[in-house]
Design a protein around this motif. Structure first.
Motif, PDB file in Angstrom:
ATOM      1  N   LEU A  82       4.608  -2.273   2.496  1.00 58.47           N
ATOM      2  CA  LEU A  82       5.593  -1.528   1.620  1.00 58.47           C
ATOM      3  C   LEU A  82       5.711  -2.280   0.241  1.00 58.47           C
ATOM      4  O   LEU A  82       5.609  -3.495  -0.040  1.00 58.47           O
ATOM      5  N   VAL A  83       5.703  -1.299  -0.708  1.00 55.91           N
ATOM      6  CA  VAL A  83       6.237  -2.035  -2.107  1.00 55.91           C
ATOM      7  C   VAL A  83       7.687  -2.405  -2.024  1.00 55.91           C
ATOM      8  O   VAL A  83       8.560  -2.021  -0.952  1.00 55.91           O
ATOM      9  N   ALA A 131      10.776   2.217   1.714  1.00 50.86           N
ATOM     10  CA  ALA A 131      11.748   2.565   2.591  1.00 50.86           C
ATOM     11  C   ALA A 131      11.072   2.740   3.686  1.00 50.86           C
ATOM     12  O   ALA A 131       9.925   3.265   3.991  1.00 50.86           O
ATOM     13  N   LEU A 132      11.748   2.605   4.914  1.00 54.58           N
ATOM     14  CA  LEU A 132      11.536   2.953   6.299  1.00 54.58           C
ATOM     15  C   LEU A 132      12.504   4.004   6.737  1.00 54.58           C
ATOM     16  O   LEU A 132      13.714   4.004   6.677  1.00 54.58           O
ATOM     17  N   ARG A 184      16.368  -8.994   5.334  1.00 56.33           N
ATOM     18  CA  ARG A 184      15.907  -8.704   3.901  1.00 56.33           C
ATOM     19  C   ARG A 184      15.766  -7.307   3.425  1.00 56.33           C
ATOM     20  O   ARG A 184      15.131  -6.879   2.367  1.00 56.33           O
ATOM     21  N   TRP A 185      16.498  -6.539   4.333  1.00 56.89           N
ATOM     22  CA  TRP A 185      16.562  -5.167   3.889  1.00 56.89           C
ATOM     23  C   TRP A 185      17.806  -4.521   3.883  1.00 56.89           C
ATOM     24  O   TRP A 185      18.885  -4.986   4.190  1.00 56.89           O
ATOM     25  N   ARG A 244       0.572  -1.389  -0.086  1.00 57.69           N
ATOM     26  CA  ARG A 244      -0.047  -0.047  -0.127  1.00 57.69           C
ATOM     27  C   ARG A 244       0.772   1.361  -0.026  1.00 57.69           C
ATOM     28  O   ARG A 244       0.328   2.437  -0.637  1.00 57.69           O
ATOM     29  N   PHE A 245       2.135   1.315   0.279  1.00 59.27           N
ATOM     30  CA  PHE A 245       2.725   2.344   0.604  1.00 59.27           C
ATOM     31  C   PHE A 245       4.263   2.363   0.013  1.00 59.27           C
ATOM     32  O   PHE A 245       4.728   1.265  -0.220  1.00 59.27           O
ATOM     33  N   ASP A 246       4.603   3.496  -0.306  1.00 62.98           N
ATOM     34  CA  ASP A 246       6.164   3.692  -0.978  1.00 62.98           C
ATOM     35  C   ASP A 246       7.042   4.039   0.379  1.00 62.98           C
ATOM     36  O   ASP A 246       8.233   3.471   0.016  1.00 62.98           O
ATOM     37  N   ALA A 247       6.690   4.565   1.299  1.00 58.02           N
ATOM     38  CA  ALA A 247       7.377   4.812   2.334  1.00 58.02           C
ATOM     39  C   ALA A 247       6.778   4.711   3.765  1.00 58.02           C
ATOM     40  O   ALA A 247       5.478   5.095   3.790  1.00 58.02           O
ATOM     41  N   VAL A 248       7.487   4.428   4.904  1.00 57.72           N
ATOM     42  CA  VAL A 248       7.000   4.482   6.149  1.00 57.72           C
ATOM     43  C   VAL A 248       7.873   5.383   7.019  1.00 57.72           C
ATOM     44  O   VAL A 248       9.044   5.414   6.952  1.00 57.72           O
ATOM     45  N   THR A 249       7.272   6.271   7.636  1.00 56.61           N
ATOM     46  CA  THR A 249       8.284   7.213   8.620  1.00 56.61           C
ATOM     47  C   THR A 249       7.710   6.953   9.980  1.00 56.61           C
ATOM     48  O   THR A 249       6.771   6.671  10.392  1.00 56.61           O
ATOM     49  N   CYS A 250       8.459   7.408  11.023  1.00 52.81           N
ATOM     50  CA  CYS A 250       8.572   7.212  12.327  1.00 52.81           C
ATOM     51  C   CYS A 250       9.476   8.172  13.052  1.00 52.81           C
ATOM     52  O   CYS A 250      10.553   7.970  13.285  1.00 52.81           O
ATOM     53  N   HIS A 251       8.693   9.232  13.655  1.00 49.71           N
ATOM     54  CA  HIS A 251       9.636  10.342  14.305  1.00 49.71           C
ATOM     55  C   HIS A 251       9.690  10.041  15.725  1.00 49.71           C
ATOM     56  O   HIS A 251       8.680  10.211  16.529  1.00 49.71           O
ATOM     57  N   LEU A 252      10.684   9.492  16.358  1.00 50.28           N
ATOM     58  CA  LEU A 252      11.068   9.466  17.905  1.00 50.28           C
ATOM     59  C   LEU A 252      10.085   8.541  18.318  1.00 50.28           C
ATOM     60  O   LEU A 252       9.827   8.540  19.637  1.00 50.28           O
ATOM     61  N   ALA A 253       9.825   7.433  17.733  1.00 50.43           N
ATOM     62  CA  ALA A 253       9.010   6.400  18.324  1.00 50.43           C
ATOM     63  C   ALA A 253       9.318   4.883  17.755  1.00 50.43           C
ATOM     64  O   ALA A 253       8.797   4.086  18.894  1.00 50.43           O
TER      65      ALA A 253
END
Length: 254
Positions: A130-131, A135-136, A184-185, A103-112
């Protein structure tokens, strides 16, 4: 829900928006968002009151464990109509994402990211939504500089031994840990960022008071002690935090 998740949910229910109030002046949200590819379909994990959503494109969905934070996000964006209804917000755990595969091209996570329980389950979910090649991006840390002397160091001296439960998985905080969690990343070298959070005493306290270690019953006494410990600096109190930008992408074909 685990015990640490319950702790975090209760804390953020009581203090919705506390993270953005603590870090808003440091520019970390805009600097972090600038690393997200333009036009990407983005999932923001632990979005809080939506501060990072301000800087991401129109194809972003924010999730959080705490309804109070999501309500704050709705209120934050209501005037601009940026988050009409609940279409772009969801209450969910990172270990069980309510989204279709790829569903997503990128996942973000700010200080969590370093606070999540069962990180292997989180990684599996990220690989699913993620496709290939997606990216994470996670901002990690929030600790003081290794040496020096400022309000952050003096605050920790006053705080003493930690008393809250250990949160998250230690592997979340290092490149070696990420490689173990994400075989695998493709893991990029972590980037060290220094955030200047200096300002008035009240401004600095807004950052230091966001610590999970500060208990309400001792907050007034701790604030008074910190005031005494920082009087030598006058009106502008020095305060610096170190964070790390971590980036990884799913290897295509896995």
């Amino acid at each position: 829900m685990t015990s640490s998740e319950n702790f975090l949910r209760e804390f953020h229910t009581e203090h919705a928006g506390i993270t953005s109030r603590a870090f808003g002046s440091a520019g970390s949200y805009a600097r972090f968002a600038a690393r997200v590819p333009a036009g990407a379909r983005v999932l923001d994990l632990a979005c809080g009151d939506g501060a990072l959503l301000d800087h991401l494109g129109p194809q972003v969905i924010g999730i959080d464990l705490t309804l109070a934070e999501l309500h704050a996000a709705q209120s934050r964006h209501a005037c601009a109509g940026a988050l009409a209804g609940n279409a772009r917000l969801a209450c969910a755990r990172a270990q069980a994402l309510p989204f279709a595969a790829h569903r997503f091209d990128a996942v973000t996570c700010h200080l969590a990211f370093m606070l999540f329980d069962d990180l292997p389950a989180v990684v599996r979910e990220l690989e699913r939504v993620l496709v290939p090649g997606g990216a994470l991006l996670a901002l990690l840390g929030g600790g003081p500089t290794a040496d020096g002397d400022d309000a952050f160091h003096r605050f920790l001296d006053l705080l003493g031994p930690r008393s809250t439960p250990r949160l998250g998985d230690p592997r979340a905080k290092s490149e070696a840990g990420w490689r173990e969690l994400m075989p695998r990343w493709r893991i990029a070298p972590f980037e060290r960022w220094t955030l200047d959070l200096s300002g008035t005493f009240d401004h600095v306290c807004a950052f230091l008071g966001a610590s999970y270690e500060v208990h309400p019953e001792g907050a007034t006494e701790l604030r008074a002690a910190l005031r005494t410990a920082t009087t030598e600096w006058g009106e502008r109190i020095p305060c610096t935090a170190v964070v790390y930008l971590a980036q990884a992408s799913v290897i295509q074909g896995t």
